[in-house]
Design a protein around this motif. Sequence first.
Motif, PDB file in Angstrom:
ATOM      1  N   GLY A 245       0.802  -1.222   0.000  1.00  0.00           N
ATOM      2  CA  GLY A 245       0.000   0.000   0.000  1.00  0.00           C
ATOM      3  C   GLY A 245       0.831   1.266   0.000  1.00  0.00           C
ATOM      4  O   GLY A 245       0.298   2.352  -0.224  1.00  0.00           O
ATOM      5  N   VAL A 246       2.151   1.118   0.262  1.00  0.00           N
ATOM      6  CA  VAL A 246       2.990   2.322   0.237  1.00  0.00           C
ATOM      7  C   VAL A 246       4.252   2.130  -0.616  1.00  0.00           C
ATOM      8  O   VAL A 246       5.045   3.062  -0.762  1.00  0.00           O
ATOM      9  CB  VAL A 246       3.420   2.759   1.672  1.00  0.00           C
ATOM     10  CG1 VAL A 246       2.249   3.343   2.448  1.00  0.00           C
ATOM     11  CG2 VAL A 246       4.065   1.630   2.437  1.00  0.00           C
ATOM     12  N   GLU A 247       4.424   0.929  -1.207  1.00  0.00           N
ATOM     13  CA  GLU A 247       5.667   0.627  -1.928  1.00  0.00           C
ATOM     14  C   GLU A 247       5.954   1.596  -3.076  1.00  0.00           C
ATOM     15  O   GLU A 247       7.112   1.890  -3.381  1.00  0.00           O
ATOM     16  CB  GLU A 247       5.686  -0.834  -2.411  1.00  0.00           C
ATOM     17  CG  GLU A 247       4.587  -1.253  -3.371  1.00  0.00           C
ATOM     18  CD  GLU A 247       3.206  -1.438  -2.724  1.00  0.00           C
ATOM     19  OE1 GLU A 247       3.111  -1.385  -1.482  1.00  0.00           O
ATOM     20  OE2 GLU A 247       2.231  -1.625  -3.471  1.00  0.00           O
ATOM     21  N   ALA A 248       4.891   2.133  -3.707  1.00  0.00           N
ATOM     22  CA  ALA A 248       5.096   3.035  -4.849  1.00  0.00           C
ATOM     23  C   ALA A 248       5.493   4.444  -4.401  1.00  0.00           C
ATOM     24  O   ALA A 248       5.810   5.298  -5.223  1.00  0.00           O
ATOM     25  CB  ALA A 248       3.842   3.094  -5.714  1.00  0.00           C
ATOM     26  N   LEU A 249       5.464   4.678  -3.080  1.00  0.00           N
ATOM     27  CA  LEU A 249       5.861   6.006  -2.568  1.00  0.00           C
ATOM     28  C   LEU A 249       7.371   6.064  -2.324  1.00  0.00           C
ATOM     29  O   LEU A 249       7.896   7.104  -1.899  1.00  0.00           O
ATOM     30  CB  LEU A 249       5.125   6.325  -1.261  1.00  0.00           C
ATOM     31  CG  LEU A 249       3.600   6.172  -1.285  1.00  0.00           C
ATOM     32  CD1 LEU A 249       3.011   6.592   0.054  1.00  0.00           C
ATOM     33  CD2 LEU A 249       2.994   7.010  -2.409  1.00  0.00           C
ATOM     34  N   ALA A 250       8.061   4.966  -2.606  1.00  0.00           N
ATOM     35  CA  ALA A 250       9.512   4.910  -2.375  1.00  0.00           C
ATOM     36  C   ALA A 250      10.196   6.051  -3.114  1.00  0.00           C
ATOM     37  O   ALA A 250       9.899   6.327  -4.271  1.00  0.00           O
ATOM     38  CB  ALA A 250      10.055   3.569  -2.865  1.00  0.00           C
ATOM     39  N   GLY A 251      11.087   6.707  -2.396  1.00  0.00           N
ATOM     40  CA  GLY A 251      11.902   7.741  -3.030  1.00  0.00           C
ATOM     41  C   GLY A 251      11.321   9.138  -2.948  1.00  0.00           C
ATOM     42  O   GLY A 251      12.018  10.107  -3.267  1.00  0.00           O
ATOM     43  N   ILE A 252      10.078   9.293  -2.510  1.00  0.00           N
ATOM     44  CA  ILE A 252       9.555  10.662  -2.348  1.00  0.00           C
ATOM     45  C   ILE A 252      10.254  11.247  -1.113  1.00  0.00           C
ATOM     46  O   ILE A 252      10.168  10.678  -0.021  1.00  0.00           O
ATOM     47  CB  ILE A 252       8.020  10.684  -2.131  1.00  0.00           C
ATOM     48  CG1 ILE A 252       7.294  10.074  -3.326  1.00  0.00           C
ATOM     49  CG2 ILE A 252       7.525  12.121  -1.902  1.00  0.00           C
ATOM     50  CD1 ILE A 252       5.769  10.026  -3.179  1.00  0.00           C
ATOM     51  N   PRO A 253      10.958  12.373  -1.278  1.00  0.00           N
ATOM     52  CA  PRO A 253      11.676  12.913  -0.124  1.00  0.00           C
ATOM     53  C   PRO A 253      10.695  13.598   0.825  1.00  0.00           C
ATOM     54  O   PRO A 253      10.307  14.740   0.599  1.00  0.00           O
ATOM     55  CB  PRO A 253      12.652  13.917  -0.755  1.00  0.00           C
ATOM     56  CG  PRO A 253      12.032  14.291  -2.058  1.00  0.00           C
ATOM     57  CD  PRO A 253      11.121  13.184  -2.487  1.00  0.00           C
ATOM     58  N   ALA A 254      10.266  12.899   1.844  1.00  0.00           N
ATOM     59  CA  ALA A 254       9.211  13.446   2.716  1.00  0.00           C
ATOM     60  C   ALA A 254       9.324  12.862   4.109  1.00  0.00           C
ATOM     61  O   ALA A 254       9.873  11.780   4.303  1.00  0.00           O
ATOM     62  CB  ALA A 254       7.831  13.086   2.142  1.00  0.00           C
ATOM     63  N   THR A 255       8.768  13.577   5.060  1.00  0.00           N
ATOM     64  CA  THR A 255       8.497  13.012   6.369  1.00  0.00           C
ATOM     65  C   THR A 255       7.019  12.601   6.363  1.00  0.00           C
ATOM     66  O   THR A 255       6.263  13.011   5.468  1.00  0.00           O
ATOM     67  CB  THR A 255       8.694  14.077   7.459  1.00  0.00           C
ATOM     68  OG1 THR A 255       7.815  15.179   7.153  1.00  0.00           O
ATOM     69  CG2 THR A 255      10.137  14.565   7.537  1.00  0.00           C
TER      70      THR A 255
END
Length: 309
Positions: A123-133
């Motif tokens: 459910g979050v694997e595609a968010l990899a690499g977004i520079p965020a907290t």
Amino acid sequence: MNVVDAMIADRLQKALRGTVRQNEPMARHTTWRVGGPAQLFIVPADADDLRIALEILAEADCPWHACGYGSNVLVRDGGINGAVIHTGYLRGLEIHPSGRIVAEAGVPLMVLVRRAVASGLAGVEALAGIPATIGGAVAMNAGAHGQAIGDGLKRVTICRKDGCREWPAEALEISRRHCLLPENGFILSAQLQLQPGDKNELARRMLEVLKTRRAAHYVGAANAGSVFRNPEQQAAWRLIDAAGLRGRRLGGAQVSEQHANFITNDGSATATEIETLMQEVAAAVAQHSGAQLEPEVRIWGELNMTGNV
Ligand SMILES: Cc1cc2nc3c(=O)[nH]c(=O)nc-3n(C[C@H](O)[C@H](O)[C@H](O)COP(=O)(O)OP(=O)(O)OC[C@H]3O[C@@H](n4cnc5c(N)ncnc54)[C@H](O)[C@@H]3O)c2cc1C
């Protein structure tokens, strides 16, 4: 206007266990690496510290901004009249076998993604690499490749001057790159519910996403990702490209040659140059195609230096 006087700073320093600094250059805390000083820069040690800081700032009528990784903000050269509350010490992260995740605001999104993938949670694997907290990701409903943090979000703990309480995600009207926080609300933590998935498949997807991101987003200089929101049914980068703006430079700021919706800082740019270039881009696109580009990045602070503490 100088809204912070030495007494507020002193009161905060005495009351908090975390860090309180005065006149902290925001260029140190934004990925664009520009921005004048915040009169007050506060890093609460934990939830109690945060609550006390919010109370003191409210009593002193001192405005504040919440700041995570600083990857979606442009701080003007004149700095910030008021306080910045940074989430650097809020790093608690719990991952339950049931798929429930509770993450404090300062947890780097990539840490959560890796831990979720290693636990076989999808459910979050595609968010990899977004520079965020986590705080910044929830506030912006960060997303990529058809996934967004809001998809699995169940509850958000939000603190205000009078305390912290849980909000159901539905109350926050989450939509594309949007989350409606209550006024003066500071995200303390977020609770997500992820689904079981195949670890190997999730890891494969995560690496694929990271590879795509490196190819598309590596622009070789400081930046804040996509500067403008995509207008309905259109891609901002295509409109900017079509208006002949790819590579347009103003001082140390440049519309990226690699990604036309990114503006880079070659190390010498001022925030004013970046903001002026943004205005030039929006005006040229409006003239060329009639589309109105709205900034996705948040702009904070004052154009000119003011008296500081
Ligand atoms: C190279 C690059 C690539 C990017 N790619 C993407 C992408 O694919 N998808 C995407 O969605 N974004 C992308 N971004 C933009 C950015 O990473 C996201 O918007 C991210 O969610 C911002 O998180 P942050 O922690 O840096 O927040 P910040 O930039 O620090 O803050 C952003 C906003 O969130 C608010 N905020 C932060 N923490 C809190 C808190 N605890 N409580 C209340 N409000 C808070 C701030 O006040 C501010 O309004 C990219 C940026 C860069 C530099």
